[in-house]
Enzyme design. Structure first.
Site, mmCIF file in Angstrom:
data_model
loop_
_atom_site.group_PDB
_atom_site.id
_atom_site.type_symbol
_atom_site.label_atom_id
_atom_site.label_comp_id
_atom_site.label_asym_id
_atom_site.label_seq_id
_atom_site.Cartn_x
_atom_site.Cartn_y
_atom_site.Cartn_z
ATOM 1 N N LEU A 117 9.379 2.819 -4.221
ATOM 2 C CA LEU A 117 10.711 2.465 -3.732
ATOM 3 C C LEU A 117 11.199 1.132 -4.280
ATOM 4 C CD1 LEU A 117 10.430 3.551 0.018
ATOM 5 C CD2 LEU A 117 11.368 4.830 -1.899
ATOM 6 N N SER A 123 -0.232 -5.771 4.164
ATOM 7 C CA SER A 123 -0.300 -6.301 5.513
ATOM 8 C C SER A 123 -0.176 -5.163 6.504
ATOM 9 C CB SER A 123 0.820 -7.322 5.752
ATOM 10 O OG SER A 123 0.864 -7.700 7.116
ATOM 11 N N GLY A 144 0.830 -1.209 0.000
ATOM 12 C CA GLY A 144 0.000 0.000 0.000
ATOM 13 C C GLY A 144 0.860 1.252 0.000
ATOM 14 N N THR A 148 1.545 5.418 -0.219
ATOM 15 C CA THR A 148 1.134 6.389 -1.234
ATOM 16 C C THR A 148 1.304 5.840 -2.639
ATOM 17 O OG1 THR A 148 1.901 8.115 0.289
ATOM 18 C CG2 THR A 148 1.360 8.785 -1.939
ATOM 19 N N ALA A 149 2.422 5.152 -2.906
ATOM 20 C CA ALA A 149 2.680 4.634 -4.249
ATOM 21 C C ALA A 149 1.636 3.597 -4.651
ATOM 22 C CB ALA A 149 4.083 4.028 -4.314
ATOM 23 N N LYS A 153 3.238 24.652 -1.687
ATOM 24 C CA LYS A 153 4.695 24.708 -1.897
ATOM 25 C C LYS A 153 4.965 25.382 -3.233
ATOM 26 C CE LYS A 153 8.647 21.599 -2.726
ATOM 27 N NZ LYS A 153 9.061 20.165 -2.809
#
Length: 501
Positions: free
Chosen positions: A331, A37, A10, A12-13, A76
């Protein structure tokens, strides 16, 4: 034919991938499930974005007043870099996000930077030439009055764990199935494609296509399919971080602040409820305990009992982001240190490019190869821009900074860009020749190199003549300040979002 996609992981990606594909392929009859999980935590420190994140929420039809207050988000307009350069007058600079008024003011900056590189003593620091810089320095939000007819690019700061939760609920509304299991084994078919995920309760979850969002573990793409990892360690030394929150102040700028420390740099990211702080450093030069002490000292919290988190980073990318019937996102596909907040931008580009490639060629090797080359080029272009921050630094206080400044492990692209800059040639033309402006535009490269003061020494400069003084700085400053009259305070714009909840 793909009938079922399983997203493993899960965060954000993972939930961003689930949302984008569920919306894009809503009428294709594809079942999308996300398996995660609750026993496995997420890194969850990426709290800044580039302007591309706005395009994601726009595409999903999610209004800012719907998600920003729920995720403690702020605006931002760019990044303030402090103490990366020791050159007088260039100790800090702002990297602005683009706005349409830049079309009027940026040419003056480009010109002044050009003639200064050729020896004219003209003002060429970037901070007075961009609207976004003015907005940040005056604590103005990026949403203009409706009478202001020009586009303004901006990004966000946010609590990444809350964004993940928000996107989870939104994806479920789009029909994405959420499964809470721990994967204990991955099974391949005779052709070496992933066929089943075995869970800790004995289930065999079958799918046609799998998306690996398992973070640095890379369970599917690296451990199962054995796709090699290409390290960027020779380019980028930083591999660790220590993070901790501090209390929010009443009024704050819509900017990320990146401050160079002894063995890396510290981020300061303002959310509505707190400030996120982190020290990104190289473990080859600094221990985790020393890094924590330096961070606490910078924050005046040396005696505080507020806990910190220590993180390790695997900087680089996989050789193939799409291998067989698996796509790596986030990642698991790679990571470039968070200096320019590019993590979610790379996630978006990966998902969008995959969807386009798949729609054009399904599982064809040609489309896979083209896709992988495209994503690899984007990773390397982002890497080069970040490497440049370290390569052109002028600090000499530690061996870390000296070795970064002397690091010649550069790509041919970056080496050529630096040669063009120091030789006084046209940097914009070189960027166009290399076709890399879609990654970082000429304005970004100019701000970086001029912001560091990569110019001839002051004693080598001569007084500007009529040609050198082609643009009047006062006229540029007046134009930007008058544009800024159409913007209210950052604080009031955030309050207006909460009022519409």
């Amino acid at each position: 034919m793909i009938k079922k996609i399983i997203i493993l992981g899960g965060g954000t990606a993972g939930w961003m991938a689930a949302n984008m594909l569920a919306k894009r392929w809503a009428n294709r009859g594809i079942d999308i499930a996300l398996l995660e999980s609750t026993d496995i935590g997420i890194v969850g420190v990426g709290e800044g974005s580039t302007p591309q994140l706005k395009s994601f929420f726009d595409y999903m039809g999610i209004a800012e007043q719907e998600w920003m207050p729920a995720c403690n988000a702020t605006y931002k307009t760019g990044i303030r870099f402090c103490n990366w350069s020791t050159k007088k007058g260039f100790e800090n600079y702002f990297h602005p996000f683009p706005t349409q008024p830049d079309d009027y003011s940026a040419p003056a900056f480009f010109y002044n930077a050009f003639v200064r590189r050729r020896g004219a003593d003209v003002y060429a620091h970037p901070d007075k030439f961009f609207l976004a810089t003015y907005l940040a320095s005056h604590h103005l939000g990026p949403q203009p009055d409706h009478r202001f007819p020009f586009q303004v690019g901006y990004g966000y700061h946010f609590d990444s764990s809350l964004v993940g939760q928000f996107l989870k609920e939104h994806a479920k509304k789009l029909g994405v199935t959420h499964l809470d299991h721990r994967v204990v084994d991955v099974r391949l078919n005779a052709q070496g494609y992933i066929s089943q995920l075995m869970t800790d309760d004995g289930q065999a979850l079958e799918g046609d296509f799998f998306i690996d969002c398992t973070g640095f573990a890379g369970l599917l793409i690296q451990k199962t399919l054995q796709v090699p990892f290409v390290s960027f360690a020779k380019n980028l030394f930083n591999d660790s971080a220590v993070v901790m929150p501090t209390a929010q102040v009443d009024d704050f700028a819509p900017q990320t602040t990146s401050t160079a420390l002894q063995y890396g740099w510290m981020w300061n990211i303002p959310l509505t409820n707190r400030v996120g702080n982190g020290y990104v450093y190289s473990s080859a030069f600094c221990s985790k305990d020393a890094a924590e002490v330096e961070l606490r000292t910078q924050l005046n919290m040396l005696d505080s009992d507020v806990p910190v988190r220590h993180l390790k980073m695997n900087v680089g990318r996989v050789e193939q982001h799409w291998a067989k019937n698996c796509l790596a996102v986030g990642l698991s596909q790679g990571f470039i240190e968070p200096l320019e907040a590019t993590a979610l931008h790379l996630v978006q580009e990966t998902i969008l490019s995959f969807a386009e490639a798949f729609e054009q060629g399904n599982f064809s090797e040609q489309e896979q190869a083209s896709f992988n080359q495209k994503i690899n080029q984007r990773f390397e272009a982002v890497r080069d821009y970040i490497v440049c921050h370290y390569r052109v630094n002028s600090r000499t206080d530690t061996d870390y900074w000296r070795e970064n400044a002397n690091n010649n492990y550069l790509s041919d692209s970056l080496r050529r860009l630096l040669q063009v800059w120091v030789s006084g040639d046209n940097l914009t033309q070189e960027i166009e020749r290399q076709q890399i402006g879609g990654y970082y535009p000429s304005a970004s490269w100019h701000c970086l190199l001029a912001g560091y003061g990569v110019f001839p020494e002051q004693k080598q400069l001569s007084a500007g003549n009529a040609i050198a003084n082609k643009y009047k700085l006062e006229t540029i400053e007046d134009f930007i300040s008058r544009c800024a009259l159409n913007f209210s305070s950052h604080k009031s714009q955030l309050a207006a979002l909460r009022a519409h909840m």
